[in-house]
Design an enzyme around this catalytic site. Structure first.
Site, PDB file in Angstrom:
ATOM      1  N   GLY A 158       0.878  -8.902  -5.492  1.00 45.14           N
ATOM      2  CA  GLY A 158       1.171  -8.950  -4.219  1.00 45.14           C
ATOM      3  C   GLY A 158       2.614  -8.263  -3.969  1.00 45.14           C
ATOM      4  O   GLY A 158       3.319  -7.822  -4.920  1.00 45.14           O
ATOM      5  N   ASP A 159       3.090  -8.007  -2.679  1.00 45.42           N
ATOM      6  CA  ASP A 159       4.384  -7.372  -2.419  1.00 45.42           C
ATOM      7  C   ASP A 159       5.505  -8.279  -2.563  1.00 45.42           C
ATOM      8  O   ASP A 159       5.372  -9.526  -2.321  1.00 45.42           O
ATOM      9  CB  ASP A 159       4.112  -6.701  -0.911  1.00 45.42           C
ATOM     10  CG  ASP A 159       3.344  -5.472  -0.864  1.00 45.42           C
ATOM     11  OD1 ASP A 159       3.316  -4.694  -2.018  1.00 45.42           O
ATOM     12  OD2 ASP A 159       2.590  -5.539   0.163  1.00 45.42           O
ATOM     13  N   ALA A 200      -0.745 -12.306   2.237  1.00 49.55           N
ATOM     14  CA  ALA A 200       0.607 -11.762   1.635  1.00 49.55           C
ATOM     15  C   ALA A 200       1.519 -13.005   1.537  1.00 49.55           C
ATOM     16  O   ALA A 200       1.412 -13.810   2.407  1.00 49.55           O
ATOM     17  CB  ALA A 200       0.977 -10.761   2.526  1.00 49.55           C
ATOM     18  N   TYR A 205      -5.979 -11.828   0.045  1.00 50.28           N
ATOM     19  CA  TYR A 205      -5.356 -12.986  -0.137  1.00 50.28           C
ATOM     20  C   TYR A 205      -4.225 -12.936   0.922  1.00 50.28           C
ATOM     21  O   TYR A 205      -3.672 -11.759   0.453  1.00 50.28           O
ATOM     22  CB  TYR A 205      -4.764 -13.306  -1.616  1.00 50.28           C
ATOM     23  CG  TYR A 205      -4.463 -14.549  -2.070  1.00 50.28           C
ATOM     24  CD1 TYR A 205      -5.315 -15.475  -2.378  1.00 50.28           C
ATOM     25  CD2 TYR A 205      -3.170 -14.632  -2.158  1.00 50.28           C
ATOM     26  CE1 TYR A 205      -4.758 -16.773  -3.058  1.00 50.28           C
ATOM     27  CE2 TYR A 205      -2.680 -15.906  -2.446  1.00 50.28           C
ATOM     28  CZ  TYR A 205      -3.445 -17.235  -2.789  1.00 50.28           C
ATOM     29  OH  TYR A 205      -2.930 -18.078  -3.452  1.00 50.28           O
ATOM     30  N   GLU A 235     -15.085  -5.263   2.584  1.00 52.16           N
ATOM     31  CA  GLU A 235     -13.901  -6.088   2.330  1.00 52.16           C
ATOM     32  C   GLU A 235     -13.606  -6.961   3.795  1.00 52.16           C
ATOM     33  O   GLU A 235     -13.861  -6.577   4.814  1.00 52.16           O
ATOM     34  CB  GLU A 235     -12.529  -5.314   2.203  1.00 52.16           C
ATOM     35  CG  GLU A 235     -11.265  -6.097   1.997  1.00 52.16           C
ATOM     36  CD  GLU A 235     -10.276  -5.316   0.974  1.00 52.16           C
ATOM     37  OE1 GLU A 235     -10.759  -5.230  -0.118  1.00 52.16           O
ATOM     38  OE2 GLU A 235      -9.183  -5.320   1.533  1.00 52.16           O
ATOM     39  N   HIS A 243      -9.666 -12.468  -3.882  1.00 49.67           N
ATOM     40  CA  HIS A 243      -8.354 -11.781  -4.255  1.00 49.67           C
ATOM     41  C   HIS A 243      -7.628 -12.903  -4.538  1.00 49.67           C
ATOM     42  O   HIS A 243      -7.480 -14.184  -3.977  1.00 49.67           O
ATOM     43  CB  HIS A 243      -7.934 -10.922  -3.165  1.00 49.67           C
ATOM     44  CG  HIS A 243      -8.582  -9.626  -2.865  1.00 49.67           C
ATOM     45  ND1 HIS A 243      -7.937  -8.602  -2.164  1.00 49.67           N
ATOM     46  CD2 HIS A 243      -9.780  -9.376  -3.092  1.00 49.67           C
ATOM     47  CE1 HIS A 243      -8.796  -7.562  -2.223  1.00 49.67           C
ATOM     48  NE2 HIS A 243     -10.028  -7.899  -2.688  1.00 49.67           N
TER      49      HIS A 243
END
Ligand code: FAD
Length: 290
Positions: free
Chosen positions: A107-108, A51, A49, A17, A76
């Site tokens: 996502g968050d 955040a 990607y 990654e 991502h």
């Protein structure tokens, strides 16, 4: 090549990654890191990607560099801060670059914003449906052996995961874990819940004691006593922690492969030398599984 094909054709795979830069001026440096990781010949390389979409423009750039280096890229894509139109544009940009694999994520949730705004995405299954409808992508998604922190319990998390898979997911990649028994238990439960797509086990070579305690707190990842003792003893000594982290991760992977979990994703965090040490440590084991 699609990741679906790679997983079908190879019983043992190892992927790495990368994360993209936050600023364009660093792009050439990050592309060099991508080339160095690609030189290790992993099965594929994923590119995260930013955040909230912050570095999204650079995910496709770094993923293209991975593809140019001869390794399949997995881009991502998060949807939490995107409109439907934004997602269509991001997918068109990936397609124009010849990228075939997307990890569809929510996502968050942003801390200081109303969520979800009308017309925006609430969960990753909605994104999976849109990517599937767009067509031409192999689609991965995230899963959480210890449960996602927002879920009331693991049963609920697994029901949601099943819904996401049914929306059109080709493979899953797990959140990192440090206790393989947690992964084995999750795989049994996923099977029982009717989840049949391949699951790639995500493992992280820990090189920074403080950082890992913070990540585990936020993600709800357990530090098993054996590993907590290593972090307690070596966490303050960067070189010792690095050696111990590589050794622990290597052992984790050997145990996974010995127990039939052949697809492993290493959260290499832009450190080609660490990826090289682990892949080097396991060269015969990976060869035997091919
Ligand atoms: P979802 O699948 O939407 O799940 C989020 C929560 O909602 C879970 O509790 C789930 O049980 C619940 N849920 C899901 N669907 C429904 C539904 N239909 N109804 C009700 N509840 C539901 N973040 C980034 O910003 N960039 C990255 O590049 C990135 N890469 C990642 C890669 C991996 C392998 C993993 C494991 C995580 C990654 N993340 C990344 C973090 C991820 O974005 C967060 O964990 C996020 O909070 C959840 O994303 P998700 O796609 O799993 O969301």
């Amino acid at each position: 090549m699609t990741i679906r094909q790679i997983l079908q054709e190879h019983p043992v795979t190892v992927s790495c990654e990368l994360f993209p830069p936050k600023e364009g001026r660093l792009l050439s440096e990050y592309k060099e890191i991508a080339r160095n990781v690609a030189a290790l010949s992993p099965s594929f390389i994923s590119v995260t990607y930013g955040a909230g979409g912050g570095t999204s423009a650079f995910t496709a750039e770094v993923a293209s560099e991975v593809e140019r280096s001869g390794v399949p890229a997995l881009a991502h894509l998060t949807c939490v801060a995107s409109t439907r139109q934004g997602v269509q544009e991001a997918l068109a940009a990936l397609r124009a670059r010849g990228i075939e694999n997307v990890l569809a994520l929510r996502g968050d949730i942003p801390k200081d914003a109303a969520f979800p705004l009308p017309g925006q995405y609430a969960h990753a299954d909605e994104l999976v449906r849109d990517v599937r409808a767009f067509g031409g992508f192999c689609i991965g998604a995230a899963c959480y052996p210890e449960g996602h922190p927002e879920s009331a319990n693991r049963r609920q998390d697994l029901d949601n995961l099943r819904r996401k898979v049914d929306a059109g997911v080709d493979f899953l990649t797990t959140q990192m874990f440090f206790d393989n028994n947690i992964l084995y238990n999750f795989l049994y439960r996923a099977q029982a819940a009717g989840i049949r797509v391949p699951v790639i086990a995500g493992v992280m070579p820990v090189t920074n004691g403080k950082q890992i305690r913070r990540i585990c707190r936020l993600s709800g990842t357990a530090l098993p006593p054996r590993f907590a003792a290593i972090v307690d003893r070596f966490g303050e000594d960067a070189r010792a922690m690095r050696q111990a982290g590589i050794a622990y991760c290597t052992e984790q992977i050997i145990d996974l492969i010995a127990n039939g979990v052949g697809h492993v994703h290493i959260y290499t965090m832009n450190q080609p030398e660490i990826a090289a040490r682990i892949i080097g440590n396991l060269s015969e084991i990976f060869r035997k599984g091919e």
